[in-house]
Design an enzyme around this catalytic site. Structure first.
Site, mmCIF file in Angstrom:
data_model
loop_
_atom_site.group_PDB
_atom_site.id
_atom_site.type_symbol
_atom_site.label_atom_id
_atom_site.label_comp_id
_atom_site.label_asym_id
_atom_site.label_seq_id
_atom_site.Cartn_x
_atom_site.Cartn_y
_atom_site.Cartn_z
ATOM 1 N N GLY A 75 0.787 -1.236 0.000
ATOM 2 C CA GLY A 75 0.000 0.000 0.000
ATOM 3 C C GLY A 75 0.812 1.275 0.000
ATOM 4 O O GLY A 75 0.368 2.310 0.484
ATOM 5 N N LEU A 76 2.035 1.167 -0.523
ATOM 6 C CA LEU A 76 2.831 2.357 -0.816
ATOM 7 C C LEU A 76 3.188 3.213 0.397
ATOM 8 O O LEU A 76 3.078 4.438 0.372
ATOM 9 C CB LEU A 76 2.020 3.195 -1.833
ATOM 10 C CG LEU A 76 2.664 4.122 -2.839
ATOM 11 C CD1 LEU A 76 3.982 3.578 -3.304
ATOM 12 C CD2 LEU A 76 1.739 4.297 -4.006
ATOM 13 N N ASN A 130 4.989 5.281 -11.903
ATOM 14 C CA ASN A 130 4.251 4.069 -11.522
ATOM 15 C C ASN A 130 2.767 4.335 -11.739
ATOM 16 O O ASN A 130 2.105 4.938 -10.896
ATOM 17 C CB ASN A 130 4.556 3.700 -10.068
ATOM 18 C CG ASN A 130 3.922 2.371 -9.679
ATOM 19 O OD1 ASN A 130 3.158 1.786 -10.460
ATOM 20 N ND2 ASN A 130 4.229 1.891 -8.490
ATOM 21 N N CYS A 133 0.259 0.551 -9.692
ATOM 22 C CA CYS A 133 0.224 -0.077 -8.370
ATOM 23 C C CYS A 133 -1.153 -0.705 -8.144
ATOM 24 O O CYS A 133 -2.164 -0.016 -8.241
ATOM 25 C CB CYS A 133 0.507 0.929 -7.258
ATOM 26 S SG CYS A 133 0.341 0.150 -5.637
ATOM 27 N N LYS A 167 5.989 2.499 -15.929
ATOM 28 C CA LYS A 167 5.828 1.133 -15.391
ATOM 29 C C LYS A 167 4.405 0.666 -15.700
ATOM 30 O O LYS A 167 3.428 1.200 -15.185
ATOM 31 C CB LYS A 167 6.072 1.160 -13.879
ATOM 32 C CG LYS A 167 5.916 -0.184 -13.160
ATOM 33 C CD LYS A 167 7.139 -1.053 -13.350
ATOM 34 C CE LYS A 167 7.123 -2.319 -12.511
ATOM 35 N NZ LYS A 167 7.747 -2.140 -11.189
ATOM 36 N N GLY A 219 6.694 -13.103 -8.442
ATOM 37 C CA GLY A 219 7.516 -14.302 -8.275
ATOM 38 C C GLY A 219 7.375 -15.220 -9.486
ATOM 39 O O GLY A 219 6.677 -14.902 -10.450
ATOM 40 N N GLY A 267 13.209 -8.821 -8.919
ATOM 41 C CA GLY A 267 12.329 -8.255 -7.903
ATOM 42 C C GLY A 267 12.145 -9.175 -6.724
ATOM 43 O O GLY A 267 12.976 -9.222 -5.808
HETATM 44 O O1 RRO Z 1 3.428 -0.609 -2.326
HETATM 45 C C1 RRO Z 1 2.766 -1.484 -2.913
HETATM 46 O O2 RRO Z 1 1.818 -2.055 -2.373
HETATM 47 C C2 RRO Z 1 3.050 -1.886 -4.292
HETATM 48 C C3 RRO Z 1 3.342 -1.012 -5.321
HETATM 49 BR BR1 RRO Z 1 3.575 0.812 -5.058
HETATM 50 C C4 RRO Z 1 3.478 -1.495 -6.647
HETATM 51 O O3 RRO Z 1 3.720 -0.768 -7.626
HETATM 52 N N1 RRO Z 1 3.320 -2.819 -6.834
HETATM 53 C C5 RRO Z 1 3.029 -3.673 -5.839
HETATM 54 O O4 RRO Z 1 2.874 -4.876 -6.087
HETATM 55 N N2 RRO Z 1 2.917 -3.189 -4.561
#
Ligand code: RRO
Length: 325
Positions: A75-76, A130, A133, A167, A219, A267
């Site tokens: 959730g950033l 981005n 998300c 992205k 993954g 990643g």
């Molecule tokens: O922070 C996140 O929950 C998150 C981000 Br910003 C994203 O671009 N991709 C993701 O899988 N989680």
């Protein structure tokens, strides 16, 4: 290893970078000290996404393990633009590789503020937008709509000469359509994939496990999907493609290059093995050496070229394969 490469003006020593939000360079520096700087695993560093204002992130639980993957609903969480510029940027600016800052906002004005302020800082080599998300509900569906993506890029493009990387989300029917729109709007590169929308149900309570209800899958579980999306996007755009999605080894990285990626990102594997970036880089170097490939141009998009040759042969009847009876 191959010669250094040029990613929309950034000089990279090799083709392996990190996926945004999967490697905390500041924490790694604390853990490993100067050794990290002397032998930095990635040829560029992509920051965790920042937003204009600080965010606490989603309620826990935020993670769920799946067969060959994981779902995150982070959730950033981040310090916001000002906190990033004051506290994180000075440290990230000391990394020995080009710095790409990932940004996200819920309005075009928010994106403009981020791009204007971040791009003005000398240590920043490029900005990743981005628009994908899965864990933040915004009024903006930019990354799912080609027209919205193009108009966001048109608003941001005049704000900086530094490269803008978009992205892309995998959660659309045609990522290539969004990629073409990003390119037409002035993007210098595209990166994909972000995580696939996913859910987990608590087997005990039969309620959603994740605090926010759902999250994004990453993954090895997503690798075949990512490869196909990289292949279709690379065939549709002229700008470089940064390919990622479940890469755990040099040979898998090579598959992404063959699919058309100019650069690959590691990643989720870095969560399991913090040394994954370095390992993928060295395994890829061995794969290329074993095939006597010294220039990445020989391999990037090799599968697309083979695909096109096959189609031409079918069209001209030149195929020497068995014919239908
Ligand atoms: O922070 C996140 O929950 C998150 C981000 Br910003 C994203 O671009 N991709 C993701 O899988 N989680």
């Amino acid at each position: 290893m191959t010669d250094p490469l040029d990613l929309c003006g950034l000089r990279l020593a090799h083709p392996v970078i990190n996926g945004s939000g999967t490697f905390d360079a500041i924490a790694a520096r604390r853990a490993f000290g100067d050794a990290l700087l002397e032998r930095f695993p990635f040829s560029a560093f992509v920051s965790k996404t920042i937003t204009p204002e600080p965010r606490a992130g989603n309620p826990p639980p935020r993670l769920w393990e799946t067969p060959a993957g994981m779902i995150n609903s982070i959730g950033l969480p981040n310090k916001g633009l000002q906190g990033f510029l004051e506290q994180d940027l000075p440290q990230l600016g000391r990394l020995p590789v080009p710095l790409i800052v990932s940004v996200m906002a819920t309005s075009a004005e928010g994106f403009a503020r981020l791009v204007g302020k971040v791009a003005a800082r000398p240590p920043v080599a490029a900005i990743e937008l981005n628009v994908s998300c899965p864990n933040v509900h915004s009024g903006l569906i930019v990354g799912e709509e080609p027209r919205e993506t193009a108009s966001l890029l048109e608003a941001l493009r005049p704000l900086t000469d530094k490269p803008l990387i978009v992205k892309l989300t995998p959660n659309v029917a045609e990522p290539a359509g969004v990629a073409v729109a990003a390119e037409e709007g002035g993007a210098n590169a595209v990166s994909l994939i972000n995580t696939l929308k996913a859910s987990a149900i608590d087997p005990g309570t039969l309620r959603p496990w994740l605090g926010a209800g759902r999250g994004g899958l990453s993954g090895p579980a997503v690798r075949a999907v990512a490869l196909e999306q990289v292949r279709s996007v690379a065939a549709a755009v002229a700008v470089p493609v940064i390919g990622m999605g479940g890469i755990t080894s040099g040979s898998e990285a090579l598959e992404f290059l063959a699919a058309g990626a100019s650069v690959v990102a590691v990643g989720t594997e870095s969560f399991r093995d913090p040394g994954a970036g370095e390992r993928v880089r060295s395994e890829l170097a061995e794969e290329l050496a074993a095939r006597r490939i010294s220039s990445l141009a020989e391999v990037v998009g090799a599968s697309a070229a083979a695909d096109q040759r096959g189609r031409n042969e079918v069209q001209t009847g030149a195929s020497s394969g068995p014919s239908e009876g």
